[in-house]
Write an enzyme that holds these catalytic residues in place. Sequence first.
Site, PDB file in Angstrom:
ATOM      1  N   ASN A 189       0.790  -1.209   0.039  1.00  0.00           N
ATOM      2  CA  ASN A 189      -0.243  -0.077  -0.066  1.00  0.00           C
ATOM      3  C   ASN A 189       1.058   1.224   0.077  1.00  0.00           C
ATOM      4  O   ASN A 189       1.472   1.507   0.942  1.00  0.00           O
ATOM      5  CB  ASN A 189      -0.800   0.173   1.094  1.00  0.00           C
ATOM      6  CG  ASN A 189      -1.833   1.310   1.292  1.00  0.00           C
ATOM      7  OD1 ASN A 189      -1.449   2.337   1.260  1.00  0.00           O
ATOM      8  ND2 ASN A 189      -3.220   0.801   1.633  1.00  0.00           N
ATOM      9  N   ALA A 190       0.884   2.066  -1.046  1.00  0.00           N
ATOM     10  CA  ALA A 190       1.719   2.962  -1.284  1.00  0.00           C
ATOM     11  C   ALA A 190       1.604   4.177  -0.036  1.00  0.00           C
ATOM     12  O   ALA A 190       2.798   4.744   0.317  1.00  0.00           O
ATOM     13  CB  ALA A 190       1.578   3.813  -2.557  1.00  0.00           C
ATOM     14  N   LYS A 205       0.217   3.793   3.038  1.00  0.00           N
ATOM     15  CA  LYS A 205       1.008   3.255   4.220  1.00  0.00           C
ATOM     16  C   LYS A 205       2.530   3.187   4.258  1.00  0.00           C
ATOM     17  O   LYS A 205       3.127   3.447   5.291  1.00  0.00           O
ATOM     18  CB  LYS A 205       0.193   1.755   4.601  1.00  0.00           C
ATOM     19  CG  LYS A 205       0.649   1.118   5.677  1.00  0.00           C
ATOM     20  CD  LYS A 205      -0.192  -0.092   5.773  1.00  0.00           C
ATOM     21  CE  LYS A 205      -1.524   0.014   5.741  1.00  0.00           C
ATOM     22  NZ  LYS A 205      -2.230  -1.226   6.235  1.00  0.00           N
ATOM     23  N   ASP A 228      -2.110 -13.382   1.268  1.00  0.00           N
ATOM     24  CA  ASP A 228      -3.603 -13.323   1.557  1.00  0.00           C
ATOM     25  C   ASP A 228      -3.942 -13.058   3.033  1.00  0.00           C
ATOM     26  O   ASP A 228      -3.396 -13.777   3.682  1.00  0.00           O
ATOM     27  CB  ASP A 228      -4.649 -14.747   1.116  1.00  0.00           C
ATOM     28  CG  ASP A 228      -4.598 -14.840  -0.213  1.00  0.00           C
ATOM     29  OD1 ASP A 228      -4.444 -13.849  -1.086  1.00  0.00           O
ATOM     30  OD2 ASP A 228      -4.531 -16.039  -0.666  1.00  0.00           O
ATOM     31  N   ASP A 263      -1.327  -3.331  10.227  1.00  0.00           N
ATOM     32  CA  ASP A 263      -2.752  -3.748   9.585  1.00  0.00           C
ATOM     33  C   ASP A 263      -3.707  -2.807  10.413  1.00  0.00           C
ATOM     34  O   ASP A 263      -3.570  -2.625  11.609  1.00  0.00           O
ATOM     35  CB  ASP A 263      -3.171  -5.242  10.001  1.00  0.00           C
ATOM     36  CG  ASP A 263      -4.519  -5.656   9.223  1.00  0.00           C
ATOM     37  OD1 ASP A 263      -4.288  -5.681   7.869  1.00  0.00           O
ATOM     38  OD2 ASP A 263      -5.366  -5.964   9.631  1.00  0.00           O
ATOM     39  N   GLY A 275      -6.879   6.700   1.975  1.00  0.00           N
ATOM     40  CA  GLY A 275      -7.990   5.741   2.635  1.00  0.00           C
ATOM     41  C   GLY A 275      -9.232   6.597   2.934  1.00  0.00           C
ATOM     42  O   GLY A 275      -9.576   7.460   2.287  1.00  0.00           O
ATOM     43  N   TYR A 276      -9.541   6.552   4.286  1.00  0.00           N
ATOM     44  CA  TYR A 276     -10.950   7.095   4.857  1.00  0.00           C
ATOM     45  C   TYR A 276     -10.374   8.409   5.662  1.00  0.00           C
ATOM     46  O   TYR A 276     -11.250   8.997   6.230  1.00  0.00           O
ATOM     47  CB  TYR A 276     -11.498   6.080   5.778  1.00  0.00           C
ATOM     48  CG  TYR A 276     -12.058   4.732   5.248  1.00  0.00           C
ATOM     49  CD1 TYR A 276     -13.159   4.491   4.779  1.00  0.00           C
ATOM     50  CD2 TYR A 276     -11.048   3.598   4.553  1.00  0.00           C
ATOM     51  CE1 TYR A 276     -13.852   3.454   4.371  1.00  0.00           C
ATOM     52  CE2 TYR A 276     -11.630   2.573   4.310  1.00  0.00           C
ATOM     53  CZ  TYR A 276     -12.743   2.379   4.086  1.00  0.00           C
ATOM     54  OH  TYR A 276     -13.305   1.153   3.670  1.00  0.00           O
ATOM     55  N   HIS A 295      -3.433   7.100  14.827  1.00  0.00           N
ATOM     56  CA  HIS A 295      -3.229   5.531  15.192  1.00  0.00           C
ATOM     57  C   HIS A 295      -1.921   4.857  15.047  1.00  0.00           C
ATOM     58  O   HIS A 295      -1.191   4.215  15.714  1.00  0.00           O
ATOM     59  CB  HIS A 295      -4.465   4.688  14.730  1.00  0.00           C
ATOM     60  CG  HIS A 295      -4.669   4.725  13.512  1.00  0.00           C
ATOM     61  ND1 HIS A 295      -4.588   5.987  12.550  1.00  0.00           N
ATOM     62  CD2 HIS A 295      -4.613   3.846  12.082  1.00  0.00           C
ATOM     63  CE1 HIS A 295      -4.629   5.981  11.564  1.00  0.00           C
ATOM     64  NE2 HIS A 295      -4.855   4.456  11.195  1.00  0.00           N
ATOM     65  N   ARG A 296      -1.480   5.297  13.776  1.00  0.00           N
ATOM     66  CA  ARG A 296      -0.177   4.492  13.417  1.00  0.00           C
ATOM     67  C   ARG A 296       1.070   5.040  14.258  1.00  0.00           C
ATOM     68  O   ARG A 296       1.898   4.365  14.476  1.00  0.00           O
ATOM     69  CB  ARG A 296      -0.089   4.790  11.876  1.00  0.00           C
ATOM     70  CG  ARG A 296       0.921   4.141  11.271  1.00  0.00           C
ATOM     71  CD  ARG A 296       0.766   3.710   9.821  1.00  0.00           C
ATOM     72  NE  ARG A 296      -0.234   2.985   9.450  1.00  0.00           N
ATOM     73  CZ  ARG A 296      -1.133   3.343   8.778  1.00  0.00           C
ATOM     74  NH1 ARG A 296      -1.272   4.722   8.383  1.00  0.00           N
ATOM     75  NH2 ARG A 296      -2.381   2.556   8.423  1.00  0.00           N
TER      76      ARG A 296
END
Length: 214
Positions: free
Chosen positions: A15-16, A18, A45, A74, A164-165, A199-200
């Site tokens: 994910n670029a 992230k 997966d 994650d 993202g969001y 959060h990260r």
Amino acid sequence: MRKLDTKTIVVASHNAGKIQEIRDLIGPLGFAAKSAADLNFVEPDETGTTFEENAAIKALASAHASGLPALSDDSGLVIDALGGDPGVYTANWAEKPDGSRDFAMAMQKVEAALEKAGAASPESRTARFVSVLCLAWPDGHTEFFRGEVEGTVVWPPRGTQGFGYDPVFQPEGYDTTFGEMSAGQKHGWKHGDSQALSHRARAFKTFVETCLEA
């Protein structure tokens, strides 16, 4: 807790957005970091049902493939009125039939679900962003670091920063969304500071204090 004794690690992500955020956080600490995408590793997966399980899947895959310690993230948006959704399936809500991801579509999907749930007031739209970092070694050892930030889902989306969001999440105590904040404002932390906003960044702060500091 196992200390990290190397400055060379793999960022276990494709994910670029992230990858860039983790590099922004880890770069000032002197790390040489290549991502799983840079190394053309197969994306595993994510079959876990918790943030921890999925973070471990990604970190262990990159650690085994590279022979180096690997750091994964994650993360997801947990919305109270939706029973915790999208949660660990946050990225899945953005998936299109061709396999690509459309987060504008995902944000609309979230808003439609909130409207269906009758969540119209800010008080009924409480949510939190959760991030779980996993540091994995080639021998299979793992360490986990969790960060959360409380907030509210807003509509319409505001801001073009982040990914993202971010444009629909307004953290508690702020009148701007993550999408309206620069990377520095969103993280709210650099090595040596006592506070972290995102959060990260909160998960990363715990990682630094646990695995890097004496």
